[in-house]
Design a protein around this motif. Structure first.
Motif, PDB file in Angstrom:
ATOM      1  N   UNK A 529     -60.284 -10.505  47.764  1.00  0.00           N
ATOM      2  CA  UNK A 529     -60.330 -10.384  49.214  1.00  0.00           C
ATOM      3  C   UNK A 529     -61.629 -10.983  49.767  1.00  0.00           C
ATOM      4  N   UNK A 530     -62.737 -10.685  49.109  1.00  0.00           N
ATOM      5  CA  UNK A 530     -64.039 -11.199  49.526  1.00  0.00           C
ATOM      6  C   UNK A 530     -64.032 -12.723  49.552  1.00  0.00           C
ATOM      7  N   UNK A 531     -63.512 -13.328  48.475  1.00  0.00           N
ATOM      8  CA  UNK A 531     -63.520 -14.789  48.412  1.00  0.00           C
ATOM      9  C   UNK A 531     -62.445 -15.428  49.269  1.00  0.00           C
ATOM     10  N   UNK A 532     -61.390 -14.702  49.538  1.00  0.00           N
ATOM     11  CA  UNK A 532     -60.420 -15.219  50.497  1.00  0.00           C
ATOM     12  C   UNK A 532     -61.075 -15.351  51.870  1.00  0.00           C
ATOM     13  N   UNK A 533     -61.805 -14.305  52.274  1.00  0.00           N
ATOM     14  CA  UNK A 533     -62.522 -14.376  53.536  1.00  0.00           C
ATOM     15  C   UNK A 533     -63.531 -15.510  53.556  1.00  0.00           C
ATOM     16  N   UNK A 534     -64.227 -15.720  52.448  1.00  0.00           N
ATOM     17  CA  UNK A 534     -65.243 -16.779  52.394  1.00  0.00           C
ATOM     18  C   UNK A 534     -64.601 -18.155  52.476  1.00  0.00           C
ATOM     19  N   UNK A 625     -50.863  -7.043  48.407  1.00  0.00           N
ATOM     20  CA  UNK A 625     -51.799  -6.501  49.384  1.00  0.00           C
ATOM     21  C   UNK A 625     -51.825  -7.275  50.706  1.00  0.00           C
ATOM     22  N   UNK A 626     -51.210  -8.441  50.740  1.00  0.00           N
ATOM     23  CA  UNK A 626     -51.218  -9.248  51.952  1.00  0.00           C
ATOM     24  C   UNK A 626     -49.837  -9.252  52.585  1.00  0.00           C
ATOM     25  N   UNK A 627     -49.808  -9.296  53.904  1.00  0.00           N
ATOM     26  CA  UNK A 627     -48.538  -9.327  54.626  1.00  0.00           C
ATOM     27  C   UNK A 627     -47.828 -10.652  54.376  1.00  0.00           C
ATOM     28  N   UNK A 628     -46.498 -10.631  54.514  1.00  0.00           N
ATOM     29  CA  UNK A 628     -45.700 -11.835  54.284  1.00  0.00           C
ATOM     30  C   UNK A 628     -46.118 -12.954  55.234  1.00  0.00           C
ATOM     31  N   UNK A 629     -46.452 -12.611  56.485  1.00  0.00           N
ATOM     32  CA  UNK A 629     -46.886 -13.635  57.438  1.00  0.00           C
ATOM     33  C   UNK A 629     -48.172 -14.307  56.971  1.00  0.00           C
ATOM     34  N   UNK A 630     -49.080 -13.525  56.404  1.00  0.00           N
ATOM     35  CA  UNK A 630     -50.323 -14.093  55.886  1.00  0.00           C
ATOM     36  C   UNK A 630     -50.033 -15.039  54.716  1.00  0.00           C
ATOM     37  N   UNK A 631     -49.158 -14.621  53.807  1.00  0.00           N
ATOM     38  CA  UNK A 631     -48.800 -15.471  52.671  1.00  0.00           C
ATOM     39  C   UNK A 631     -48.193 -16.776  53.161  1.00  0.00           C
ATOM     40  N   UNK A 632     -47.297 -16.689  54.152  1.00  0.00           N
ATOM     41  CA  UNK A 632     -46.661 -17.907  54.660  1.00  0.00           C
ATOM     42  C   UNK A 632     -47.685 -18.867  55.273  1.00  0.00           C
ATOM     43  N   UNK A 664     -56.096  -8.007  63.890  1.00  0.00           N
ATOM     44  CA  UNK A 664     -55.211  -7.148  64.675  1.00  0.00           C
ATOM     45  C   UNK A 664     -54.108  -6.470  63.872  1.00  0.00           C
ATOM     46  N   UNK A 665     -53.866  -6.902  62.646  1.00  0.00           N
ATOM     47  CA  UNK A 665     -52.729  -6.361  61.905  1.00  0.00           C
ATOM     48  C   UNK A 665     -53.114  -5.656  60.605  1.00  0.00           C
ATOM     49  N   UNK A 666     -54.326  -5.903  60.089  1.00  0.00           N
ATOM     50  CA  UNK A 666     -54.730  -5.250  58.848  1.00  0.00           C
ATOM     51  C   UNK A 666     -55.354  -3.894  59.156  1.00  0.00           C
ATOM     52  N   UNK A 667     -54.902  -2.865  58.450  1.00  0.00           N
ATOM     53  CA  UNK A 667     -55.531  -1.550  58.579  1.00  0.00           C
ATOM     54  C   UNK A 667     -56.975  -1.642  58.104  1.00  0.00           C
ATOM     55  N   UNK A 668     -57.832  -0.835  58.687  1.00  0.00           N
ATOM     56  CA  UNK A 668     -59.258  -0.892  58.363  1.00  0.00           C
ATOM     57  C   UNK A 668     -59.540  -0.182  57.047  1.00  0.00           C
ATOM     58  N   UNK A 669     -58.932  -0.701  56.000  1.00  0.00           N
ATOM     59  CA  UNK A 669     -59.116  -0.173  54.654  1.00  0.00           C
ATOM     60  C   UNK A 669     -60.274  -0.897  53.979  1.00  0.00           C
ATOM     61  N   UNK A 670     -60.575  -0.481  52.756  1.00  0.00           N
ATOM     62  CA  UNK A 670     -61.609  -1.179  51.996  1.00  0.00           C
ATOM     63  C   UNK A 670     -61.196  -2.638  51.750  1.00  0.00           C
ATOM     64  N   UNK A 671     -59.910  -2.908  51.571  1.00  0.00           N
ATOM     65  CA  UNK A 671     -59.460  -4.288  51.368  1.00  0.00           C
ATOM     66  C   UNK A 671     -59.812  -5.143  52.581  1.00  0.00           C
ATOM     67  N   UNK A 672     -59.574  -4.613  53.782  1.00  0.00           N
ATOM     68  CA  UNK A 672     -59.934  -5.365  54.986  1.00  0.00           C
ATOM     69  C   UNK A 672     -61.444  -5.555  55.056  1.00  0.00           C
ATOM     70  N   UNK A 673     -62.199  -4.537  54.688  1.00  0.00           N
ATOM     71  CA  UNK A 673     -63.655  -4.669  54.752  1.00  0.00           C
ATOM     72  C   UNK A 673     -64.134  -5.813  53.867  1.00  0.00           C
ATOM     73  N   UNK A 674     -63.527  -5.986  52.712  1.00  0.00           N
ATOM     74  CA  UNK A 674     -63.994  -7.049  51.819  1.00  0.00           C
ATOM     75  C   UNK A 674     -63.613  -8.434  52.337  1.00  0.00           C
TER      76      UNK A 674
END
Length: 828
Positions: A529-534, A625-632, A664-674
């Motif tokens: 998740x961290x490197x996806x954001x980067x 862990x990622x929504x289908x829209x994100x994967x697409x 706007x769509x990811x819950x504020x979980x630890x995954x989103x934080x990373x």
């Protein structure tokens, strides 16, 4: 009501026409054409529903089915290929009535029980070998027999918890077993996905035809594993080889549906004969694994010492009774194709009953009389590897028709069979029944195989999935040896004579226990998740530089809109990021080619295309862990239409869409934080680099305006200052203003906030290293002044941000040099 009745009559007439035209030129043994009574009515009801939802056009039905499969995210990968392929789903399910299915289910359960008995003996007293019921070479010569598992009592007392068999239906309607799957049975997730896609497309079919549901089977699988664990609320993982496994998408879907943690070997560690998963909150106990990893790679200390994807010490944890592994390593010994030659006799010997589902006739060349039979009847048999691995006489490793071999290939096979007969089997040539598929907008018969699954429930009995999934051949030739893996997949519907209770794997509303904690986050998932954001932020930042370069320096017919010095600074940013080599000059044509390379270069540099490929690779491994829209969005092809600015604009809109989904769509979980932590850290580094490039030396108005463009801060600046860009207010807005969401101070403050909200390993209340480093940078930016900012101060920020990145990695991610961090270690 009258309109509805008319629609039903039209759909019924279309179904009648489709069936009549199809059966006029299809084999009599076809599943549809040979159906009688309730089975025939089920086929007709299915086609009637299909006619209604497709507007009477079979091509529409095919498109709808494929679209539903893609929406669910179903895919698969061919070994050696980088990209996934879409899952080929037929819109026409295979219909089986409950009477025929009962025969299949009973036969599969009987076979699974027989396999358990055989395996318990092979890894226990080995009486079957001792008394000559199984040749010793069939066991000891098999690569699937794992000697370290001998005399190891599997936790829970079972070798098998999950079983699959490939079945075929012959011309006279009898069902037989083509192959057994015990090592890591694959495909249950595909059966689930096929059912979801078919249910979306044929929504009225479930209740109309009383189709048996899949949920009770998956509940039995989950509860059966949980019942064997030593805790009342066990943590269960699905062990995968990773995103390059051909069926990784199916595994991710199955783990999400079952509520299992999707883990790889690197996520796991054994401490004192207990298995743990590494998470951002320390290591947490794992009680059971549903294994989809080759057992020979499972534990480098017990099996293949060169394996880098296994878990050292896992067999010791099993032997200590601390972790249930499904299926137990070594269970594949009974999966070898050669084993089929002995199954009929073993069933009579061990159970006193004949096999309810006989396997196809098989001869193992490891016994001299059977080897003679194979040689004498070569042209009437299929020749195949005895243990799965390709022998010299079958270099491709695939089954071949003996009659098709001639010349050198035939001589090579016969010679190698004489030299190593134990590597070969001969099997009868099986002709498969057919079922309808859509080909060129019409129904056509194709041969099929049926994969059926059984799972051991909490009571220890076998539950059989009502349906499984069908694999359908591409060509009309009904010989099983020529079908291969098939070209289509289809849902399999078992119809009942009574109403089927609407069972779901999910608990009822009154049984749901409220929780706001999404569960522990494995270190690998946090790292990804961290490197996806980067990578997303890195690509967007590079794209911003390219767009500024294109829009202000090479798009005007009259020449450059920016000074040569400013263009040189922009080029320097791109070159420093290794997105493209330095251009030979700064003329229009040279800068266009330079921008094209930075945007879409295929070399070893970090072009936008290459960065997107890195992000897509991470997305492929995070399907659970990622929504289908994100994967697409991550998998969307690189734009090819239009000029460079058009492509850049298309990519910018894609980046904005991904950022919107995250915000706007990811819950504020630890995954989103990373993922946000990675984005903020990368943006902070980019802002610092940009400041260093544009505030050194003699700063011009072009430099400051471009700096505002790159920081997306033009509007913010104009709202505050009536005058044009000046160095101090521009630097203050971009470096020190904590209210500017594109500025340096804002990013560092967000990083510090994320780190303060993430788990800590100690309870002394002191800041951990990564938290302390972030707080130090926040303090510096609060005390420094814009007028004093220079290259040395920015260099210090760069060094501190790099150190902060390393500290985050050391604390939360898997490090090759730090398999475990003992201080403050939490065991859960």
């Amino acid at each position: 009501m009258a309109d509805r009745a008319a629609d039903a009559m039209d759909a019924g007439a279309i179904a009648d026409r489709w069936i009549a035209e199809y059966c006029a030129h299809s084999p009599a043994a076809d599943m549809l054409c040979s159906a009688r009574g309730s089975a025939s009515a089920a086929w007709h009801g299915m086609f009637e529903e299909l006619a209604r939802v497709s507007g009477g056009r079979l091509s529409n039905a095919q498109e709808r089915a494929q679209r539903q499969a893609e929406d669910i995210g179903t895919g698969y990968r061919i070994a050696g290929e980088h990209d996934e392929r879409p899952w080929p789903l037929s819109p026409i399910p295979l219909m089986i009535d409950e009477g025929e299915w009962r025969t299949i289910a009973d036969g599969v359960a009987q076979r699974a029980s027989l396999m358990e008995t055989i395996l318990f003996d092979l890894y226990g007293d080995a009486r079957l070998v001792e008394r000559g019921h199984i040749p010793a070479a069939l066991v000891t010569g098999s690569p699937f027999f794992l000697r370290p598992m001998a005399r190891v009592a599997p936790p829970g007392g079972y070798q098998l918890h999950f079983f699959a068999a490939d079945l075929c239906r012959g011309p006279t309607g009898e069902w037989r077993v083509l192959a057994d799957h015990l090592r890591a049975p694959a495909g249950a997730g595909y059966a689930l996905e096929n059912r979801l896609a078919a249910a979306r497309m044929l929504g009225g079919l479930q209740s109309r035809l009383n189709i048996e549901r899949h949920a009770p089977f998956f509940a039995a699988l989950r509860d059966g594993l949980a019942a064997l664990c030593r805790r009342s609320d066990p943590r269960i993982g699905l062990l995968t080889a990773g995103r390059f496994d051909p069926s990784y998408a199916e595994q991710a879907h199955l783990a999400r549906y079952l509520g299992f943690m999707l883990v790889e070997g690197a996520d796991l560690t054994v401490i004192d004969d207990q298995l743990y998963v590494r998470t951002i909150a320390g290591v947490k106990r794992i009680d059971a694994l549903l294994r989809r990893l080759d057992p020979r790679l499972l534990d480098p200390l017990a099996f293949d010492s060169t394996s880098h994807i296994g878990v050292p010490g896992l067999v010791d944890a099993m032997a200590a009774g601390n972790v249930v592994v499904s299926n137990a390593p070594g269970s594949g010994a009974a999966e070898a194709p050669a084993f089929s030659a002995f199954m009929p006799r073993l069933s009579l010997r061990l159970t006193g009953q004949e096999l309810r589902l006989p396997n196809i006739a098989t001869w193992w060349a490891g016994q001299s009389d059977q080897a003679d039979y194979i040689r004498d009847n070569l042209d009437r048999l299929v020749i195949a590897p005895a243990f799965g691995d390709a022998p010299l006489g079958l270099p491709g490793g695939a089954k071949v028709l003996g009659a098709d071999l001639s010349g050198k290939a035939r001589d090579t096979l016969i010679a190698d069979m004489a030299r190593r007969p134990q590597d070969y089997i001969g099997q009868e040539i099986v002709r498969l029944s057919t079922m309808p598929v859509v080909a060129d907008g019409a129904l056509a018969p194709r041969p099929f195989m049926l994969r059926v699954f059984a799972a051991r429930g909490s009571d220890g009995r076998w539950a059989v999935l009502p349906g499984g999934f069908a694999r359908i051949g591409e060509h009309p030739d009904p010989r099983a040896a020529l079908m291969g893996e098939g070209s289509w997949s289809a849902d399999v519907c078992v119809t009942a004579s009574h109403a089927v209770e609407p069972v779901t794997l999910l608990p009822g509303p009154e049984e749901i226990r409220l929780r706001r904690n999404p569960g522990t986050l494995p270190s690998r998932a946090a790292d990804n998740m961290f490197w996806l954001g980067r990578y997303l932020e890195r690509g967007e930042a590079l794209l911003g530089v390219i767009r500024v370069l294109l829009g202000h320096s090479i798009s005007a017919d009259t020449g450059a809109a920016l000074s040569q010095a400013t263009i040189g600074r922009l080029v320097g940013l791109v070159v420093a990021g290794t997105a493209a080599p330095p251009p030979p000059g700064t003329g229009r044509a040279e800068l266009v080619e330079f921008a094209r390379t930075a945007l879409a270069g295929e070399g070893t540099g970090f072009s936008v295309r290459a960065i997107n490929r890195q992000a897509r690779g991470i997305g492929d491994g995070m399907r659970d862990r990622l929504a289908a829209d994100m994967i697409r969005l991550l998998e969307a092809p690189f734009p090819t239409r239009g000029g460079l600015l058009d492509k850049a604009g298309s990519l910018q809109r894609r980046y904005a869409a991904i950022a919107g989904l995250c915000a706007e769509h990811m819950a504020r979980t630890h995954a989103w934080r990373f993922i946000d932590l990675g984005r903020r850290l990368e943006r902070a580094m980019a802002v610092s680099r940009t400041l260093r490039a544009f505030i050194s030396g003699d700063v011009t108005g072009d430099d400051l305006s471009t700096l505002l463009d790159l920081a997306d801060s033009q509007i913010s600046y104009r709202q505050r200052y009536m005058a044009g860009p000046a160095r101090v207010p521009v630097v203050d807005l971009i470096a020190f203003d904590a209210s500017n969401p594109r500025g340096l101070a804002f990013q560092v403050a967000a990083i510090a906030e994320h780190l303060s909200a993430l788990p800590v390993l100690s309870d002394d209340g002191l800041a951990e290293p990564q938290q302390a480093r972030a707080d130090e940078i926040v303090a510096l930016l609060k005390t420094w002044r814009a007028a004093d900012l220079d290259q040395a101060m920015l260099h210090d920020i760069d060094v501190r941000l790099a150190g902060l990145s390393d500290a985050i990695a050391r604390r939360y991610f898997l490090q090759a040099g730090e398999p475990l961090r003992a201080e403050g270690l939490t065991l859960g």
